[in-house]
Design a protein around this motif. Sequence first.
Motif, PDB file in Angstrom:
ATOM      1  N   CYS A   1      35.372 -21.183 -79.080  1.00 23.30           N
ATOM      2  CA  CYS A   1      34.945 -19.798 -78.847  1.00 23.30           C
ATOM      3  C   CYS A   1      34.134 -19.321 -80.044  1.00 23.30           C
ATOM      4  N   THR A   2      33.632 -18.111 -79.952  1.00 21.36           N
ATOM      5  CA  THR A   2      32.854 -17.542 -81.058  1.00 21.36           C
ATOM      6  C   THR A   2      33.789 -16.996 -82.129  1.00 21.36           C
ATOM      7  N   ASN A   3      33.233 -16.755 -83.283  1.00 16.70           N
ATOM      8  CA  ASN A   3      34.002 -16.184 -84.385  1.00 16.70           C
ATOM      9  C   ASN A   3      34.561 -14.810 -84.002  1.00 16.70           C
ATOM     10  N   ASN A   4      33.758 -13.976 -83.345  1.00 14.26           N
ATOM     11  CA  ASN A   4      34.230 -12.636 -82.995  1.00 14.26           C
ATOM     12  C   ASN A   4      35.369 -12.680 -81.977  1.00 14.26           C
ATOM     13  N   VAL A   5      35.286 -13.584 -81.014  1.00 14.81           N
ATOM     14  CA  VAL A   5      36.387 -13.741 -80.064  1.00 14.81           C
ATOM     15  C   VAL A   5      37.642 -14.197 -80.812  1.00 14.81           C
ATOM     16  N   ALA A   6      37.489 -15.112 -81.758  1.00 17.67           N
ATOM     17  CA  ALA A   6      38.625 -15.578 -82.558  1.00 17.67           C
ATOM     18  C   ALA A   6      39.233 -14.430 -83.360  1.00 17.67           C
ATOM     19  N   GLU A   7      38.408 -13.536 -83.875  1.00 16.82           N
ATOM     20  CA  GLU A   7      38.915 -12.380 -84.622  1.00 16.82           C
ATOM     21  C   GLU A   7      39.764 -11.485 -83.710  1.00 16.82           C
ATOM     22  N   TYR A   8      39.310 -11.252 -82.484  1.00 16.00           N
ATOM     23  CA  TYR A   8      40.101 -10.454 -81.544  1.00 16.00           C
ATOM     24  C   TYR A   8      41.402 -11.160 -81.185  1.00 16.00           C
ATOM     25  N   ARG A   9      41.339 -12.467 -80.982  1.00 18.14           N
ATOM     26  CA  ARG A   9      42.548 -13.221 -80.640  1.00 18.14           C
ATOM     27  C   ARG A   9      43.548 -13.173 -81.805  1.00 18.14           C
ATOM     28  N   ALA A  10      43.042 -13.159 -83.041  1.00 15.79           N
ATOM     29  CA  ALA A  10      43.917 -13.028 -84.209  1.00 15.79           C
ATOM     30  C   ALA A  10      44.579 -11.647 -84.213  1.00 15.79           C
ATOM     31  N   LEU A  11      43.816 -10.625 -83.907  1.00 18.27           N
ATOM     32  CA  LEU A  11      44.368  -9.275 -83.820  1.00 18.27           C
ATOM     33  C   LEU A  11      45.498  -9.223 -82.795  1.00 18.27           C
ATOM     34  N   LEU A  12      45.266  -9.796 -81.617  1.00 12.18           N
ATOM     35  CA  LEU A  12      46.290  -9.810 -80.570  1.00 12.18           C
ATOM     36  C   LEU A  12      47.516 -10.617 -80.992  1.00 12.18           C
ATOM     37  N   LEU A  13      47.300 -11.736 -81.672  1.00 13.11           N
ATOM     38  CA  LEU A  13      48.407 -12.547 -82.172  1.00 13.11           C
ATOM     39  C   LEU A  13      49.251 -11.741 -83.158  1.00 13.11           C
ATOM     40  N   GLY A  14      48.605 -11.109 -84.108  1.00 14.22           N
ATOM     41  CA  GLY A  14      49.319 -10.324 -85.112  1.00 14.22           C
ATOM     42  C   GLY A  14      50.085  -9.162 -84.512  1.00 14.22           C
ATOM     43  N   LEU A  15      49.483  -8.481 -83.553  1.00 15.95           N
ATOM     44  CA  LEU A  15      50.165  -7.362 -82.901  1.00 15.95           C
ATOM     45  C   LEU A  15      51.374  -7.847 -82.110  1.00 15.95           C
ATOM     46  N   ALA A  16      51.239  -8.992 -81.449  1.00 13.09           N
ATOM     47  CA  ALA A  16      52.367  -9.542 -80.691  1.00 13.09           C
ATOM     48  C   ALA A  16      53.520  -9.901 -81.626  1.00 13.09           C
ATOM     49  N   ARG A  17      53.207 -10.501 -82.756  1.00 16.20           N
ATOM     50  CA  ARG A  17      54.253 -10.879 -83.719  1.00 16.20           C
ATOM     51  C   ARG A  17      54.932  -9.620 -84.274  1.00 16.20           C
ATOM     52  N   ALA A  18      54.161  -8.575 -84.550  1.00 16.04           N
ATOM     53  CA  ALA A  18      54.730  -7.326 -85.055  1.00 16.04           C
ATOM     54  C   ALA A  18      55.674  -6.705 -84.026  1.00 16.04           C
ATOM     55  N   LYS A  19      55.252  -6.706 -82.768  1.00 11.41           N
ATOM     56  CA  LYS A  19      56.092  -6.172 -81.683  1.00 11.41           C
ATOM     57  C   LYS A  19      57.397  -6.949 -81.593  1.00 11.41           C
ATOM     58  N   GLU A  20      57.299  -8.275 -81.649  1.00  8.38           N
ATOM     59  CA  GLU A  20      58.496  -9.119 -81.553  1.00  8.38           C
ATOM     60  C   GLU A  20      59.483  -8.841 -82.675  1.00  8.38           C
ATOM     61  N   LEU A  21      58.981  -8.415 -83.821  1.00  8.28           N
ATOM     62  CA  LEU A  21      59.846  -8.086 -84.958  1.00  8.28           C
ATOM     63  C   LEU A  21      60.409  -6.667 -84.859  1.00  8.28           C
ATOM     64  N   GLY A  22      59.973  -5.911 -83.855  1.00 10.87           N
ATOM     65  CA  GLY A  22      60.479  -4.554 -83.662  1.00 10.87           C
ATOM     66  C   GLY A  22      59.716  -3.472 -84.389  1.00 10.87           C
ATOM     67  N   ALA A  23      58.515  -3.768 -84.832  1.00  4.43           N
ATOM     68  CA  ALA A  23      57.713  -2.766 -85.547  1.00  4.43           C
ATOM     69  C   ALA A  23      57.374  -1.590 -84.632  1.00  4.43           C
ATOM     70  N   ARG A  24      57.412  -0.402 -85.195  1.00 13.27           N
ATOM     71  CA  ARG A  24      56.997   0.810 -84.475  1.00 13.27           C
ATOM     72  C   ARG A  24      55.682   1.352 -85.035  1.00 13.27           C
ATOM     73  N   GLU A  25      55.383   1.008 -86.295  1.00 11.94           N
ATOM     74  CA  GLU A  25      54.130   1.399 -86.926  1.00 11.94           C
ATOM     75  C   GLU A  25      53.473   0.148 -87.485  1.00 11.94           C
ATOM     76  N   VAL A  26      52.159   0.075 -87.335  1.00 10.67           N
ATOM     77  CA  VAL A  26      51.455  -1.124 -87.785  1.00 10.67           C
ATOM     78  C   VAL A  26      50.149  -0.741 -88.472  1.00 10.67           C
ATOM     79  N   GLU A  27      49.931  -1.387 -89.599  1.00  9.09           N
ATOM     80  CA  GLU A  27      48.643  -1.280 -90.291  1.00  9.09           C
ATOM     81  C   GLU A  27      48.023  -2.669 -90.246  1.00  9.09           C
TER      82      GLU A  27
END
Length: 134
Positions: free
Chosen positions: A42-68
């Motif tokens: 994929c392109t670099n920009n698509v990979a950047e979005y996929r990284a964002l989604l990965l990080g948000l999913a991991r934060a949710k799984e840990l029970g985060a309510r606020e994310v930076e």
Amino acid sequence: MKVVVHVDGGSRGNPGPAAAGAVVSTPEGEVLDESAETLGVCTNNVAEYRALLLGLARAKELGAREVEVVNDSELIAKQVNGQYKVKHADMKPLHAAALDVLRGFDAWKVRTVPRAQNSHADALVNQALDAARS
């Protein structure tokens, strides 16, 4: 619970073999989780979005309510923050998915830093790409 999520996506070639990496930590810097995944081609920009989604999913799984979210892609940060429009067809569903996930947090922020300040997430991307080549 508030967390800081460093994310990075990258491709070797554009498009090319790609990976995403995410590091979830406390605001004080204690690492709670790190994750990386290969993405195929994929392109670099698509990979950047996929990284964002990965990080948000991991934060949710840990029970985060606020994310930076911290990344080194000004394009992604400005699109998510509504400063830039999303024009590329491959990125529109990823952008929509990211906003959908972000709305599930009580509070969120996405900002950029220089690449050197995102080195842990960048290292995860390169490790995933190197492992996929072997």
